[in-house]
Design an enzyme around this catalytic site. Structure first.
Site: not given
Length: 403
Positions: A147, A159, A211, A213, A237, A263, A284, A340, A403
């Protein structure tokens, strides 16, 4: 067999972890990971004050009934605190059952569907060139899937990017949450250049992941996914905040880049529409935050019907107990996709000795009974909990953002 005691071990060997240890009258105990990054104390309180008293005297083999008791038996359902607490208990009960029957947990879930599990790690750099160096380092370690995250020109801190020379750790232990700044336009202009350079430098065989985010709108995510099609991503992602699951319909209509999300999900209801409408390619959710092995089996089974694969969250903000639980699930299901794996500092490894291992891009499980992870309580006690916060994010005009 009866549960005689359950207690919490809250420690910070490098970062905070919450572990439940469930003990039985036959001397067998099980471990579960209840860590919720930045909210560890809330989960510990929910376990200590509400769930643990209801465990004593129960048969630890009654895993399904105990799970339903804590989920359906509570009027206030769902949410990350509740589900992380239930997930920890569920993990520990599977650990007990495996130890009692002298077999790895994956054998209780149907046995092996594969011999090894592809994993991906993170390559984070402050600049594009720095990121390329990090990718090369991870490839040298044997990773076949990486990633890639990079600092964005014009943004001081975002991030995924650590201070120079340090491993990335978003949880801040000193004071209140750190505030980062975000500019979507700068990000969207830069990311295609980043991934083009990575692909040109390292070739076609490397599995590339990225990602966002949860920082894009569906239209922005659709645009990014379309622009990245040329670079053959393994997945893109967390493009959008997925409370509104149907937001993925628009993204899906405009790009063939594989999409991954979940996630921060807690139950099957967070992803039901995403799976049944085939709006994503990878789910995820992870064992701890998703309520344990018991519900994750059901989510994986639903996903399999719709050709969606798993990609369990496995950042180092969860302990090796959770990672092991994910690996037992991964090994047993047919629609495993990728795991991951960021690894852990030496101190964390010492506090949580384990039987799984990494070798040249893949994770392997041994035949240790249960989950195959233990905890050194004496060493853990030398590293007490330290309150920490995850950052918050604002747009350049000061508006609070994802975030």
């Amino acid at each position: 067999m009866k549960i005689t005691n359950a207690r919490l071990i809250v420690c910070s060997p490098g970062r905070n972890f919450v572990t439940i240890k469930i003990e039985t009258d036959e001397g067998i105990y099980g471990l579960g990971d209840a860590t919720l990054n930045g909210r560890e104390g809330a989960v510990a309180s929910y376990l200590q004050d509400h769930l643990i008293p209801c465990l004593i005297g129960r048969n630890p083999f009654d895993i399904e009934d105990i799970w339903q008791y804590f989920y359906k038996g509570a009027y206030w359902r769902r949410g990350p605190v509740t589900m992380s607490a239930i997930g920890a208990i569920d993990m520990a009960l599977w650990d007990i059952k495996g130890k009692a029957l002298q077999t790895p947990v994956y054998n209780l879930l149907g046995g092996k569907s594969r011999q090894r599990m592809l994993c991906y790690t993170h390559a984070n750099g402050r600049t594009l060139d720095d990121t390329l160096e990090k990718v090369a380092e991870k490839m040298e370690m044997g990773f076949e899937a990486i990633r890639v995250q990079s600092g964005v020109p014009g943004l001081e801190k975002i991030y995924g990017v650590a201070e120079k020379g340090k491993a990335y750790e978003p949880a801040i232990r000193d004071g209140l949450p750190y505030e980062e700044t975000w500019d979507t336009a700068k990000y969207l202009r830069f990311v295609p250049k980043l991934l083009e350079k990575v692909r040109d430098t390292f070739g076609e065989d490397l599995h590339l992941l990225h990602d966002s985010h949860h920082r894009l709108t569906p239209v922005e995510a659709a645009r990014l996914g379309k622009e990245l099609e040329a670079y053959d991503l393994f997945w893109l992602e967390d493009t959008i905040a997925a409370e509104l699951q149907q937001g993925f319909r628009l993204i899906r209509q405009h790009t063939t880049t594989p999409l991954a999300v979940g996630e921060v999900f807690n139950t099957i209801f967070d992803c039901q529409q995403l799976i049944t409408e085939q709006l994503i390619d990878y789910i995820r959710m992870t064992v701890s935050h998703g309520g344990g092995i018991t519900p994750m089996q059901k989510i994986a089974s639903l996903a399999e019907l719709y050709q969606v694969k798993t990609g369990c969250h496995g950042a180092s903000d969860m302990s090796p107990i959770c990672l092991a639980a994910c690996l037992h699930l991964n090994l047993s299901i047919n629609n495993f996709g990728i795991q991951e794996y960021m690894g852990y500092p030496d101190l964390t490894e010492e506090v949580f000795p384990h039987g799984y291992y990494f070798e040249r891009g893949f994770l392997y499980l041994t035949d240790q009974p249960g989950l195959g992870v233990d905890i050194d309580e004496d060493l853990a006690a030398k590293h007490p909990y330290q309150q920490a916060y995850l950052p918050v994010n604002r747009l350049t005009d000061g508006t609070l953002y994802n975030w």
